[in-house]
Write an enzyme that holds these catalytic residues in place. Structure first.
Site, PDB file in Angstrom:
ATOM      1  N   ALA A 193       0.865  -1.180   0.000  1.00 44.46           N
ATOM      2  CA  ALA A 193       0.000   0.000   0.000  1.00 44.46           C
ATOM      3  C   ALA A 193       0.901   1.229   0.000  1.00 44.46           C
ATOM      4  O   ALA A 193       2.062   1.166   0.424  1.00 44.46           O
ATOM      5  CB  ALA A 193      -0.896  -0.021   1.230  1.00 44.46           C
ATOM      6  N   GLY A 237       0.726  -4.980   1.000  1.00 46.30           N
ATOM      7  CA  GLY A 237      -0.439  -5.097   0.121  1.00 46.30           C
ATOM      8  C   GLY A 237      -0.147  -5.874  -1.158  1.00 46.30           C
ATOM      9  O   GLY A 237      -1.070  -6.408  -1.784  1.00 46.30           O
ATOM     10  N   GLU A 259      -0.436  -9.373  -0.184  1.00 41.91           N
ATOM     11  CA  GLU A 259      -1.866  -9.574   0.100  1.00 41.91           C
ATOM     12  C   GLU A 259      -2.698  -9.692  -1.174  1.00 41.91           C
ATOM     13  O   GLU A 259      -3.599 -10.523  -1.258  1.00 41.91           O
ATOM     14  CB  GLU A 259      -2.372  -8.417   0.980  1.00 41.91           C
ATOM     15  CG  GLU A 259      -1.797  -8.491   2.400  1.00 41.91           C
ATOM     16  CD  GLU A 259      -2.044  -7.232   3.216  1.00 41.91           C
ATOM     17  OE1 GLU A 259      -1.747  -6.124   2.718  1.00 41.91           O
ATOM     18  OE2 GLU A 259      -2.535  -7.352   4.338  1.00 41.91           O
ATOM     19  N   GLU A 271       4.663  -4.766   7.617  1.00 44.88           N
ATOM     20  CA  GLU A 271       3.869  -3.702   8.254  1.00 44.88           C
ATOM     21  C   GLU A 271       4.284  -3.359   9.682  1.00 44.88           C
ATOM     22  O   GLU A 271       4.291  -2.196  10.054  1.00 44.88           O
ATOM     23  CB  GLU A 271       2.375  -4.068   8.237  1.00 44.88           C
ATOM     24  CG  GLU A 271       1.730  -3.957   6.858  1.00 44.88           C
ATOM     25  CD  GLU A 271       1.846  -5.220   6.027  1.00 44.88           C
ATOM     26  OE1 GLU A 271       2.621  -6.135   6.399  1.00 44.88           O
ATOM     27  OE2 GLU A 271       1.162  -5.303   4.998  1.00 44.88           O
TER      28      GLU A 271
HETATM   29  N1  CAA Z   1       4.508   3.136  -0.957  1.00 45.71           N
HETATM   30  C1  CAA Z   1       4.876   4.286  -1.576  1.00 45.71           C
HETATM   31  N2  CAA Z   1       5.974   4.392  -2.351  1.00 45.71           N
HETATM   32  C2  CAA Z   1       6.739   3.294  -2.481  1.00 45.71           C
HETATM   33  C3  CAA Z   1       6.428   2.067  -1.854  1.00 45.71           C
HETATM   34  C4  CAA Z   1       5.239   2.022  -1.066  1.00 45.71           C
HETATM   35  N3  CAA Z   1       4.819   0.900  -0.479  1.00 45.71           N
HETATM   36  N4  CAA Z   1       7.393   1.179  -2.166  1.00 45.71           N
HETATM   37  C5  CAA Z   1       8.258   1.814  -2.950  1.00 45.71           C
HETATM   38  N5  CAA Z   1       7.896   3.091  -3.147  1.00 45.71           N
HETATM   39  C6  CAA Z   1       8.565   4.133  -3.938  1.00 45.71           C
HETATM   40  C7  CAA Z   1       9.764   4.692  -3.181  1.00 45.71           C
HETATM   41  O1  CAA Z   1       9.359   5.673  -2.258  1.00 45.71           O
HETATM   42  C8  CAA Z   1      10.591   5.243  -4.315  1.00 45.71           C
HETATM   43  O2  CAA Z   1      10.031   6.467  -4.721  1.00 45.71           O
HETATM   44  P1  CAA Z   1      10.987   7.717  -5.108  1.00 45.71           P
HETATM   45  O3  CAA Z   1      11.747   7.238  -6.303  1.00 45.71           O
HETATM   46  O4  CAA Z   1      10.028   8.811  -5.413  1.00 45.71           O
HETATM   47  O5  CAA Z   1      11.858   7.940  -3.928  1.00 45.71           O
HETATM   48  C9  CAA Z   1      10.343   4.239  -5.440  1.00 45.71           C
HETATM   49  O6  CAA Z   1       9.141   3.548  -5.084  1.00 45.71           O
HETATM   50  C10 CAA Z   1      11.455   3.224  -5.564  1.00 45.71           C
HETATM   51  O7  CAA Z   1      11.637   2.623  -4.307  1.00 45.71           O
HETATM   52  P2  CAA Z   1      13.067   2.484  -3.598  1.00 45.71           P
HETATM   53  O8  CAA Z   1      13.973   3.607  -4.007  1.00 45.71           O
HETATM   54  O9  CAA Z   1      12.826   2.290  -2.131  1.00 45.71           O
HETATM   55  O10 CAA Z   1      13.600   1.131  -4.277  1.00 45.71           O
HETATM   56  P3  CAA Z   1      14.616   0.088  -3.660  1.00 45.71           P
HETATM   57  O11 CAA Z   1      14.983  -0.836  -4.768  1.00 45.71           O
HETATM   58  O12 CAA Z   1      15.724   0.750  -2.928  1.00 45.71           O
HETATM   59  O13 CAA Z   1      13.769  -0.721  -2.560  1.00 45.71           O
HETATM   60  C11 CAA Z   1      11.842  -1.875  -1.735  1.00 45.71           C
HETATM   61  C12 CAA Z   1      12.684  -1.520  -2.966  1.00 45.71           C
HETATM   62  C13 CAA Z   1      12.626  -2.822  -0.825  1.00 45.71           C
HETATM   63  C14 CAA Z   1      10.589  -2.610  -2.234  1.00 45.71           C
HETATM   64  C15 CAA Z   1      11.464  -0.597  -0.961  1.00 45.71           C
HETATM   65  O14 CAA Z   1      10.910   0.347  -1.861  1.00 45.71           O
HETATM   66  C16 CAA Z   1      10.470  -0.814   0.135  1.00 45.71           C
HETATM   67  O15 CAA Z   1      10.833  -1.331   1.202  1.00 45.71           O
HETATM   68  N6  CAA Z   1       9.205  -0.395  -0.098  1.00 45.71           N
HETATM   69  C17 CAA Z   1       8.177  -0.460   0.909  1.00 45.71           C
HETATM   70  C18 CAA Z   1       7.696  -1.871   1.119  1.00 45.71           C
HETATM   71  C19 CAA Z   1       6.682  -1.913   2.226  1.00 45.71           C
HETATM   72  O16 CAA Z   1       6.969  -1.639   3.375  1.00 45.71           O
HETATM   73  N7  CAA Z   1       5.428  -2.322   1.874  1.00 45.71           N
HETATM   74  C20 CAA Z   1       4.363  -2.421   2.822  1.00 45.71           C
HETATM   75  C21 CAA Z   1       3.555  -1.164   2.839  1.00 45.71           C
HETATM   76  S1  CAA Z   1       2.389  -1.162   4.153  1.00 45.71           S
HETATM   77  C22 CAA Z   1       1.056  -2.040   3.561  1.00 45.71           C
HETATM   78  O17 CAA Z   1       1.067  -2.576   2.491  1.00 45.71           O
HETATM   79  C23 CAA Z   1      -0.127  -2.051   4.488  1.00 45.71           C
HETATM   80  C24 CAA Z   1      -1.208  -2.965   4.118  1.00 45.71           C
HETATM   81  O18 CAA Z   1      -1.168  -4.142   4.406  1.00 45.71           O
HETATM   82  C25 CAA Z   1      -2.395  -2.458   3.456  1.00 45.71           C
END
Ligand code: CAA
Length: 261
Positions: free
Chosen positions: A63, A108, A111, A131
């Site tokens: 998400a 998500g 999920e 999360e």
């Molecule tokens: N939400 C918003 N933006 C996201 C995102 C997310 N979940 N995941 C990645 N992005 C964005 C980053 O902010 C980045 O944007 P910018 O270029 O504008 O800075 C872009 O995507 C590329 O991401 P990274 O630079 O972080 O890429 P990376 O290769 O270094 O890392 C990754 C990849 C490990 C997937 C890392 O992006 C990451 O950890 N993302 C978040 C994963 C996460 O925690 N997901 C769970 C969200 S909570 C949820 O989903 C709740 C639920 O159950 C409903």
């Protein structure tokens, strides 16, 4: 549509979450567009769906954390409901849905893959429920579907530790059915979709219903549900043709496509 691509290829279709710059993270607009896209699938023709993410790196990275960062309790709950409603629509969609997980499937993303009937992935796929590291629980069904798919013990370990797992471990614990080299994933998904689509559509739909709904019933009710759905296939044109074809001794004939009738 800003974030969803939809391509119909004969009797199956590919739905791609197309927000590559944010690794296909699910914001409200993506969820709304996904919902609309599902509503618009032509079920008279399409017999199987493939769900994937745009690009080579990510299926869905979760998400949208930016959007969630300022939500109040009530807004958080409403955002959870928004995701859950569309994921439930996917899970109960009349035709099978294959998740072709082509990279990160986090939060998500894991999920939404679990709301699909079948998961296959590329060798660079990464699954996880990160999360609790962000101060929240999984909110789009992760606490429920992961436990049902891989067992409560493994689900609890993944969710409490927020540790991501790679494709080979996802295969070992039964979260995915198969792992392919990245460049072969879509061909494998399309082959599977075409294989499903050539079978009798009413029967396939009834199988999905029987498995999904039966899992929530006790065995006596579950087999009664199966009897009903089994019975419903009889007298269909496809049942009559499928059995007549089998019984026909003239095996030179080519089997005709099922008509969905
Ligand atoms: N939400 C918003 N933006 C996201 C995102 C997310 N979940 N995941 C990645 N992005 C964005 C980053 O902010 C980045 O944007 P910018 O270029 O504008 O800075 C872009 O995507 C590329 O991401 P990274 O630079 O972080 O890429 P990376 O290769 O270094 O890392 C990754 C990849 C490990 C997937 C890392 O992006 C990451 O950890 N993302 C978040 C994963 C996460 O925690 N997901 C769970 C969200 S909570 C949820 O989903 C709740 C639920 O159950 C409903």
């Amino acid at each position: 549509m800003e974030y969803i691509l939809y391509e119909q290829k004969g009797s199956y279709a590919i739905l791609t979450i197309n927000r590559e710059k944010a690794l296909n993270a699910l914001n409200s607009t993506v969820l709304e567009e996904l919902d609309q896209t599902l509503d618009n699938v032509d079920l008279s023709v399409v017999r199987c769906l493939i769900l994937t993410g745009a690009g080579q790196k990510s299926f869905v990275a979760g998400a949208d954390i930016g959007e969630m960062s300022t939500l109040t309790k009530a807004e958080g709950q409403a955002f959870g409901k928004k995701g859950n409603d569309v994921f439930r629509k996917l899970e109960t969609f009349p035709i099978p849905v294959i998740a072709a997980v082509n990279g990160f499937a986090l939060g998500g993303g894991c999920e939404i893959s679990m709301s699909c009937d079948i998961r296959i992935c590329s060798d660079n796929a990464v699954f996880g429920q990160p999360e609790v590291g962000l101060g929240i629980t999984p909110g789009f069904g992760g606490t429920q579907r992961l436990a049902r798919l891989v067992g409560a013990g493994m689900a609890k370990q993944m969710i409490y530790t927020a540790r991501n797992i790679k494709a080979d471990e996802a295969l070992r614990i039964g979260l995915v059915n198969a792992v392919y080299p990245q460049e072969e994933l879509m061909a494998a998904a399309e082959k599977m979709a075409a294989g499903i689509a050539k079978n009798a559509p009413i029967a396939v739909r009834n199988c999905k219903k029987a498995i999904n709904e039966g899992l929530d019933l006790d065995m006596d009710q579950a087999v009664a549900l199966e009897e009903k759905l089994f019975g419903d296939c009889f007298e269909t044109q496809d049942q009559k043709y499928g059995m007549a074809f089998f019984l026909d001794k003239n095996k030179e004939k080519v089997k005709e496509p099922f008509q969905n009738r």
